[in-house]
Design an enzyme around this catalytic site. Structure first.
Site, PDB file in Angstrom:
ATOM      1  N   HIS A  51       0.826  -1.208   0.000  1.00 26.48           N
ATOM      2  CA  HIS A  51       0.000   0.000   0.000  1.00 26.48           C
ATOM      3  C   HIS A  51       0.861   1.259   0.000  1.00 26.48           C
ATOM      4  O   HIS A  51       0.457   2.294  -0.515  1.00 26.48           O
ATOM      5  CB  HIS A  51      -0.988  -0.030   1.160  1.00 26.48           C
ATOM      6  CG  HIS A  51      -2.147  -0.939   0.868  1.00 26.48           C
ATOM      7  ND1 HIS A  51      -2.227  -2.221   1.361  1.00 26.48           N
ATOM      8  CD2 HIS A  51      -3.221  -0.766   0.081  1.00 26.48           C
ATOM      9  CE1 HIS A  51      -3.319  -2.776   0.890  1.00 26.48           C
ATOM     10  NE2 HIS A  51      -3.944  -1.931   0.120  1.00 26.48           N
ATOM     11  N   ARG A  68     -10.821   3.418  -1.782  1.00 25.33           N
ATOM     12  CA  ARG A  68     -10.365   2.683  -0.583  1.00 25.33           C
ATOM     13  C   ARG A  68     -10.693   3.533   0.646  1.00 25.33           C
ATOM     14  O   ARG A  68      -9.999   4.511   0.910  1.00 25.33           O
ATOM     15  CB  ARG A  68      -8.855   2.461  -0.632  1.00 25.33           C
ATOM     16  CG  ARG A  68      -8.358   1.545  -1.717  1.00 25.33           C
ATOM     17  CD  ARG A  68      -6.843   1.376  -1.584  1.00 25.33           C
ATOM     18  NE  ARG A  68      -6.320   0.303  -2.389  1.00 25.33           N
ATOM     19  CZ  ARG A  68      -5.760   0.454  -3.582  1.00 25.33           C
ATOM     20  NH1 ARG A  68      -5.648   1.654  -4.114  1.00 25.33           N
ATOM     21  NH2 ARG A  68      -5.303  -0.611  -4.233  1.00 25.33           N
ATOM     22  N   ARG A  78     -15.592   1.120  -1.779  1.00 25.11           N
ATOM     23  CA  ARG A  78     -15.302  -0.172  -1.146  1.00 25.11           C
ATOM     24  C   ARG A  78     -15.438  -0.025   0.363  1.00 25.11           C
ATOM     25  O   ARG A  78     -14.943   0.946   0.937  1.00 25.11           O
ATOM     26  CB  ARG A  78     -13.888  -0.618  -1.494  1.00 25.11           C
ATOM     27  CG  ARG A  78     -13.582  -1.990  -0.897  1.00 25.11           C
ATOM     28  CD  ARG A  78     -12.224  -2.472  -1.294  1.00 25.11           C
ATOM     29  NE  ARG A  78     -11.163  -1.771  -0.583  1.00 25.11           N
ATOM     30  CZ  ARG A  78      -9.880  -1.976  -0.792  1.00 25.11           C
ATOM     31  NH1 ARG A  78      -9.493  -2.831  -1.719  1.00 25.11           N
ATOM     32  NH2 ARG A  78      -8.956  -1.320  -0.111  1.00 25.11           N
ATOM     33  N   GLU A 114     -10.392 -11.386  -4.881  1.00 27.76           N
ATOM     34  CA  GLU A 114      -8.980 -11.203  -4.533  1.00 27.76           C
ATOM     35  C   GLU A 114      -8.450 -12.337  -3.666  1.00 27.76           C
ATOM     36  O   GLU A 114      -7.318 -12.306  -3.208  1.00 27.76           O
ATOM     37  CB  GLU A 114      -8.753  -9.847  -3.859  1.00 27.76           C
ATOM     38  CG  GLU A 114      -9.647  -9.546  -2.680  1.00 27.76           C
ATOM     39  CD  GLU A 114      -9.403  -8.159  -2.092  1.00 27.76           C
ATOM     40  OE1 GLU A 114      -8.385  -7.518  -2.405  1.00 27.76           O
ATOM     41  OE2 GLU A 114     -10.248  -7.716  -1.299  1.00 27.76           O
ATOM     42  N   ASN A 122      -3.807  -7.312  -6.580  1.00 29.97           N
ATOM     43  CA  ASN A 122      -2.735  -7.121  -5.588  1.00 29.97           C
ATOM     44  C   ASN A 122      -2.804  -8.231  -4.551  1.00 29.97           C
ATOM     45  O   ASN A 122      -1.796  -8.825  -4.176  1.00 29.97           O
ATOM     46  CB  ASN A 122      -2.871  -5.767  -4.900  1.00 29.97           C
ATOM     47  CG  ASN A 122      -2.969  -4.631  -5.889  1.00 29.97           C
ATOM     48  OD1 ASN A 122      -2.555  -4.784  -7.024  1.00 29.97           O
ATOM     49  ND2 ASN A 122      -3.528  -3.512  -5.481  1.00 29.97           N
ATOM     50  N   ASP A 123      -4.016  -8.490  -4.078  1.00 32.37           N
ATOM     51  CA  ASP A 123      -4.171  -9.572  -3.113  1.00 32.37           C
ATOM     52  C   ASP A 123      -4.297 -10.924  -3.794  1.00 32.37           C
ATOM     53  O   ASP A 123      -3.835 -11.933  -3.264  1.00 32.37           O
ATOM     54  CB  ASP A 123      -5.397  -9.323  -2.233  1.00 32.37           C
ATOM     55  CG  ASP A 123      -5.060  -8.343  -1.121  1.00 32.37           C
ATOM     56  OD1 ASP A 123      -4.017  -8.540  -0.473  1.00 32.37           O
ATOM     57  OD2 ASP A 123      -5.822  -7.383  -0.913  1.00 32.37           O
ATOM     58  N   ARG A 169       2.789  -9.362  -0.205  1.00 33.74           N
ATOM     59  CA  ARG A 169       2.970  -8.291  -1.195  1.00 33.74           C
ATOM     60  C   ARG A 169       3.862  -7.155  -0.702  1.00 33.74           C
ATOM     61  O   ARG A 169       4.342  -6.350  -1.492  1.00 33.74           O
ATOM     62  CB  ARG A 169       1.608  -7.746  -1.657  1.00 33.74           C
ATOM     63  CG  ARG A 169       0.773  -7.198  -0.526  1.00 33.74           C
ATOM     64  CD  ARG A 169      -0.667  -6.988  -0.951  1.00 33.74           C
ATOM     65  NE  ARG A 169      -0.944  -5.633  -1.367  1.00 33.74           N
ATOM     66  CZ  ARG A 169      -2.165  -5.138  -1.522  1.00 33.74           C
ATOM     67  NH1 ARG A 169      -3.231  -5.914  -1.320  1.00 33.74           N
ATOM     68  NH2 ARG A 169      -2.348  -3.910  -1.893  1.00 33.74           N
ATOM     69  N   CYS A 212      -9.433  -3.796 -10.528  1.00 30.31           N
ATOM     70  CA  CYS A 212      -8.949  -2.591  -9.849  1.00 30.31           C
ATOM     71  C   CYS A 212      -7.593  -2.809  -9.190  1.00 30.31           C
ATOM     72  O   CYS A 212      -7.081  -1.928  -8.512  1.00 30.31           O
ATOM     73  CB  CYS A 212      -9.964  -2.089  -8.834  1.00 30.31           C
ATOM     74  SG  CYS A 212     -10.290  -3.268  -7.514  1.00 30.31           S
TER      75      CYS A 212
END
Ligand code: PEP
Ligand code: MG
Length: 591
Positions: A199, A306, A342, A441, A464-465, A475, A512
């Site tokens: 992040h 987010r 989200r 994810e 990403n996840d 990550r 996304c």
């Protein structure tokens, strides 16, 4: 690293965290830290001096806190409350009194005595029935950290206080710290830890500042005031560059900025492939203010908002009205475009001190996102009420993170119904027909996509996840960052499975995760039928531009070939051979 000439040019390589090039003076943050605590005995005749040393550290910590409180502008005063609590805790009998007693009784140094006391009283607070007192356990840690830092003599540097244009050099920056960065002061940053999908790196991209992460020893090698070049495109840092290197870096910086400006000039045109298929390219945001940048960069809406960052800058959960105002601010800037909000995705690497009761050994596999919300229905309902109220004013979709079981969707929908009923009962206007979607994810959701599609209005793939959980690669971990790759065949097959399930069930599927902002991945995503992509705002113009060079039929044929391959290397070779010239604009020339 030893060198006869400390000013000799040196090149160090890490992970390209956020694109762009900056040249400037380094500024080391929090070097040394307090990880290694010394333990030693104190001679009886040195006892008074040791107690004095402890008291002096507490005083320095108290002065520092009072200064921060005094410097907090009036409008942010309510956020300073937590610091007031900390300053009271500094003199708390349990913490202060017991540490002095321990130094006297055991004749050990102050650091070690404090550490022992904290390890005893923290669990005492954690086990209390009262939620408020339980939360004080975290405060004890913050306060003791502050004292430790003064005891071991490490200087804490508040990022917000830096007052010259510098490049930050840190062991690691948390997402919360990164979001405090003031753009007029910080040109870029480099860290020892971190990975490209962390992040921290995502926020650097939203802030549009160059960043190189995962450098391992940057804080040992770089000194404050060293001149450094940060190349966030290549993932390279040059320390004490020669005049020639500086000239070359300036040239590259100009070239990068000229290319970025050229893309920006066409970013308001539609994203249409060569053969006329239209795509929607949206922006991801972390804070309401970023919505303007998405609009500026030609974004077709917000594909991912987010919301956890609104919870991270506070000392307690935000209220429904505060959340509503933030959401409405975003919607007001995008009145005729979709805004995908989200729900709270805290924990994992985005821990919120006041919301975390127990330390988790594996937070990324722990009580994160929807799991957290389902165990805290009051927190969840407050957010859902705020979203539904805001949705009344625009085109809002709700997105639920980290779904791994169908029951979670059903339970979530049940709670949403309750929230709707309570708003109706209170006579408050709200959107009655809001679209709901889930993040795909976690591999279990991808595998069950066909069944999950029957429960929701849309899917959004969070690579990403998805990569982290499919490949078992943290990550944010520098040591395994080289293994983190969206072109792994398992990842591609899972995405294909999700895209096919969405198509069969006639629901839209978007992406996304950061993969959507990687030009070289676009032929695969388009070829699989993804029509909506959402990425950090910086990448929107590049993605749109890349889409215009692609041919949909060609992408479909290309995916058929990709799906027959079994290694990352084979896929990368095929991508580079077929699309490298067209789409690759990253060049590492620092050899
Ligand atoms: C993802 O996991 O791909 C995603 C978009 O969510 P986040 O990066 O916030 O975890
Ligand atoms: Mg995610």
């Amino acid at each position: 690293m030893q060198d006869d000439n400390p000013n000799k040019e040196m090149v160090i390589r890490g992970i390209a965290g956020s694109p762009g090039i900056c040249i400037g003076k380094a500024y080391l943050v929090d070097k040394g830290g307090v990880e290694v605590l010394p333990k030693y005995d104190i001679a009886k005749d040195k006892l008074e001096a040791e107690k004095k040393r402890f008291k002096a550290a507490v005083k320095k910590a108290a002065d520092e806190l009072h200064q921060i409180i005094a410097d907090t502008p009036e409008e942010l005063r309510e956020h300073a409350q937590i610091l007031e609590t900390h300053s009271v805790l500094l003199k708390d009998k349990m913490l202060y009194g017991r540490t002095i007693e321990t130094i006297e009784r055991e004749l050990i140094n102050a650091e070690w005595a404090l550490k022992n006391v904290v390890s005893i009283i923290k669990p005492m607070f954690q086990n209390m029935n009262d939620a408020y007192l339980r939360d004080r356990a975290e405060d004890i840690l913050h306060v003791s950290d502050r004292i430790f830092k003064h005891l071991v003599g490490a200087e804490t540097v508040s990022i917000a206080k830096i007052d010259k244009r510098v490049i930050l050099v840190a062991k690691d920056l948390s997402p919360a710290e990164t979001s405090q960065i003031q753009l007029e002061r910080i040109m870029g940053f480099v860290t020892d830890g971190g990975g490209r999908a962390s992040h921290t790196s995502i926020i650097a991209r939203s802030l549009e500042i160059p960043a190189v992460l995962g450098l391992e020893k940057a804080t040992f090698t770089i000194k404050t005031d060293d001149i450094i070049i940060v190349d966030g495109n290549a993932g390279v840092v040059v320390i004490n560059p020669s005049d020639n290197t500086l000239i070359e870096a300036e040239r590259r910086k100009e070239e990068f900025e000229a290319r970025r400006d050229a893309y920006a000039r066409s970013s308001h045109l539609p994203a249409e492939t060569e053969d006329g298929e239209s795509l929607s390219v949206m922006g991801n945001i972390e804070l309401p203010e970023e919505v303007v940048s998405v609009l500026d960069k030609g974004g077709d809406g917000i594909g991912l908002y987010r919301t956890e960052f609104l919870y991270m800058s506070k000392s307690a959960f935000p209220t429904e009205d505060e959340l509503f105002e933030h959401y409405k601010d975003v919607i007001d800037v995008m009145p005729n475009k979709p805004v995908t909000i989200r729900t709270l995705d805290i924990n994992g690497d985005k821990a919120v001190a006041y919301a975390t009761e127990d330390d988790e050994v594996n937070p990324v596999l722990g009580l994160r996102a929807i799991r957290y919300c389902l165990t805290k229905p009051e927190v969840f309902k407050t957010q859902l009420r705020a979203i539904l109220r805001a949705a009344y004013h625009g085109q809002v979709r709700i997105l639920f993170p980290m779904i791994s079981r169908i029951d979670e969707i059903r339970e979530t929908k049940r709670i949403l119904k309750e929230v709707e009923a309570s708003l109706a009962k209170d006579g408050i206007p709200y959107e009655k027909d809001v679209q709901i979607g889930i993040m795909i994810e976690v591999p279990s959701a991808a595998i069950m996509a066909d069944a999950m599609a029957k429960e929701v209005d849309f899917f959004s793939i969070g690579t990403n996840d998805l990569i982290q959980y499919t490949m078992a690669i943290d990550r944010g971990n520098r040591q395994v960052a080289h293994l983190y790759n969206p072109l792994h065949p398992a990842v591609i097959h899972l995405i294909k499975q999700v895209a096919d399930a969405a198509k069969r069930n006639n629901i839209p599927v978007s992406m996304c995760g950061e993969m959507a902002g990687e030009p070289l991945c676009l032929p695969i995503l388009l070829g699989m039928g993804l029509k909506e992509l959402s990425t950090n705002s910086q990448a929107i113009p590049v993605v749109k531009n890349s889409i215009r060079t692609l041919n949909m039929k060609g992408c479909r044929d290309f995916v058929t070939k990709v799906l027959t391959l079994t290694t990352i290397q084979e896929i990368e070779n095929l991508v580079n051979d077929t699309y490298g010239d067209l789409l690759n604009n990253k060049h590492d020339l620092w050899e």
